[in-house]
Scaffold this active site. Structure first.
Site, PDB file in Angstrom:
ATOM      1  N   ASP A 211       0.836  -1.196   0.000  1.00 50.29           N
ATOM      2  CA  ASP A 211       0.000   0.000   0.000  1.00 50.29           C
ATOM      3  C   ASP A 211       0.880   1.259   0.000  1.00 50.29           C
ATOM      4  OD1 ASP A 211      -2.767   1.043   0.380  1.00 50.29           O
ATOM      5  OD2 ASP A 211      -1.928   1.856   2.229  1.00 50.29           O
ATOM      6  N   GLU A 268      13.570 -15.209  -1.674  1.00 52.47           N
ATOM      7  CA  GLU A 268      13.843 -16.465  -0.953  1.00 52.47           C
ATOM      8  C   GLU A 268      12.649 -17.409  -1.006  1.00 52.47           C
ATOM      9  OE1 GLU A 268      14.909 -16.343   3.263  1.00 52.47           O
ATOM     10  OE2 GLU A 268      15.988 -14.493   2.823  1.00 52.47           O
TER      11      GLU A 268
END
Ligand code: NOJ
Ligand code: CA
Length: 530
Positions: A211, A268
């Site tokens: 956001d 990752e």
């Protein structure tokens, strides 16, 4: 879903989101499982098959964290919990597991620019300048006249500063006073958010929609913005915002450091990091998504344009060249008037919104439908006395409950919906449309199904084939071509001999070998013979 993780070097190293179609769920209004009138996580779980059948690949869910709801959940009081009105952490995990079983991925909304004033960090910060969390937020002494420290205004209007009478200092908020901005120059805030990202990634989320991604870091000297017009605190919020050139409050390049750090964490896990990157110029957007930070950013121009061929071309062509697969395409959201309303309402507006989605479908980047777009929904009508949004020109109309069925509650709730709106007509409901080959729902399902089956286009450049003029917008990408007629007139489109039409809106006519006629607002996808 680690088998397609980008972190693994294998035969296919393309990120999983390439070639996907997303779907935005506005949680409060999607599906209510317990009759309290508020959409919830279990409600989404109950509708996953609907999303699978629509052929979407991932779902972005708006905030579900504990919140006083001053800005309907974009004011977060705990980043690692679920608000009881939306369910529990177990419900969240059950939703992720149920989605993954169906091959659907889940993107959650992260709100790092500001917390709620009810967050324990802010409560502690308010206890005084020496408190542990004071520097988690942006504080400043009053300006020379005793007023706010500088001239920054909030995006929702009014000054971006609120006085804390106890300490005599002001705190900064780009949105409501109940949404104090976090201090992204404080390394402790960075560490807190590293933990928050991992908390959700460890629970299986497939990515984050960030956001207010363009605004995290603020000018270190808190310099005033140049004023470019008269500022009237009583004027509309956009007018107030546009009275200043926003040099120092938003788009500070230091935000990239935060995104590079999050990118490493997301990579990752093979997670998609995408931003609410509100910039109206393609170059500005490209600067926000430089390639080594967030994987992608929303392009907002299609949510602003009128149905005008020049505006459409401008909204499509520029960003493609600069951003390619880093783009996210959407014609609506919970913050904007629904595109069929904006494009003229009725079936005319619906047809235009569909044509725009057909144009998005074969461009580089990821298109996202806003819930109910697949039903051709125009904005719901909320009686003035029932409007709830704290913002002027309120966003209630695009946030009314999803019309699943005819009748009271619309299949959304067995109770009283949190946001009161006029009932939808039967033909707007999912029940009436699903399975009807002549419905908006079927047109969208077909579009998403066709897109999924198209050959791999990633290495194919976009070639605009319309000469940059005329009412038909068209492009080719390798063996695939797309054309949309933006006018009311009939227009002939030529396609290579032997091509097959893989998708066509209802008015498209075949006028002989290699000749198609597009009537008002028709759109077509064709494939050249291999
Ligand atoms: C963008 C969100 O989409 C909107 O709903 C919210 O009000 C602001 N950011 C502030 O968080
Ligand atoms: Ca509920």
């Amino acid at each position: 879903m680690s088998e397609t993780s980008v972190a693994e070097v294998g035969v296919d190293t393309r990120p999983w989101w390439y070639g996907t179609f997303g779907y935005q769920v506005y949680l409060r209004s999607f599906a209510d499982s317990n009759g309290d009138g508020i959409g919830d996580l279990a409600g989404i779980r109950g509708r996953l098959d609907y999303l699978v059948d629509l052929c979407v690949d991932f779902v972005w869910i708006t905030p579900f964290y504990p919140s006083p709801m001053a800005d309907w959940g974009y004011d977060v009081a705990d980043y690692c919990e679920v608000d009881p009105r939306f369910g529990t952490l177990d419900d969240f995990e059950a939703l992720v597991a149920a989605a993954h079983r169906r091959g659907l991925r889940i993107i959650i909304d992260l709100v790092p620019n500001h917390s709620s004033d009810a967050h324990p960090w802010f409560a502690d910060a308010l206890t005084g300048p020496d408190s542990e969390h004071r520097d988690y937020y942006i504080w400043a002494d009053p300006g020379p006249d005793g007023g706010p420290p500088n001239n920054w205004v909030g995006y929702f209007g009014g000054p971006a500063w609120t006085l804390d009478p106890a300490s005599g200092q002001y705190y900064m908020h780009l949105f409501l006073p109940e949404q104090p901005d976090l201090n992204w120059r404080n390394p402790k805030v960075l560490e807190e958010f590293d933990r928050i990202l991992r908390f959700w990634l460890d629970r299986g989320v497939d990515g984050f929609r960030i956001d207010v991604a363009g605004a995290l870091v603020k000018d270190d000297l808190l310099r005033s913005n140049p004023q470019v017009g008269p500022w009237d605190p009583a004027a509309g919020r956009f007018e107030q915002w546009l009275a200043f050139e926003h040099l120092h409050d938003v788009f500070q390049p230091e935000s990239h450091e935060v995104f590079r750090r999050w990118r490493a964490i997301c990579d990752e896990y093979g997670a998609y990091l995408l931003g609410e990157t509100y910039h109206r110029e393609p170059q500005g957007l490209a600067d926000l998504v430089p390639g080594d930070g967030m994987h992608g950013g929303f392009w907002f121009e299609p949510m602003h344009i009128a149905w005008d061929v020049d505006e459409l071309r401008r909204a499509l062509v520029g960003p493609v060249e600069l951003l390619g697969e880093r783009l996210l395409w959407a014609s609506g959201s919970h913050d904007h008037e629904r595109s069929p309303s904006r494009f003229g309402g009725g079936d005319e507006g619906r047809g235009r919104a569909l044509a725009l989605n057909v144009l998005f479908a074969c461009l580089p980047g990821v298109p996202i439908l806003y819930q109910g777009e697949e039903l051709g929904l125009v904005d719901g009508r909320v009686p003035p006395e029932s409007m709830l949004d704290p913002v002027d020109n309120g966003r209630d109309g695009c946030r009314t409950p999803m019309p699943w069925e005819p009748g009271p509650g619309g299949g959304f709730t067995t109770g009283e919906a949190w946001l009161h709106s006029d009932p939808r007509s039967e033909c707007e409901t999912a029940l009436a449309q699903v399975g009807d080959p002549d419905s908006w729902h079927s047109r969208y399902t077909d579009l998403l199904t066709v897109r999924r089956a198209l050959p791999d286009l990633f290495d194919e450049p976009v070639v605009w084939t319309d000469g940059d003029h005329g009412p038909v917008i068209s492009y080719r990408r390798g063996p695939v071509g797309v054309a949309a007629n933006t006018s009311f007139d009939r227009h002939q489109v030529e396609v290579p001999a032997g091509s097959s039409v893989v998708y066509a809106t209802p008015g498209v006519e075949f006028a002989g070998a290699g000749q198609l006629v597009l009537t008002a607002h028709d759109a077509v996808i064709w494939a050249a013979p291999s």
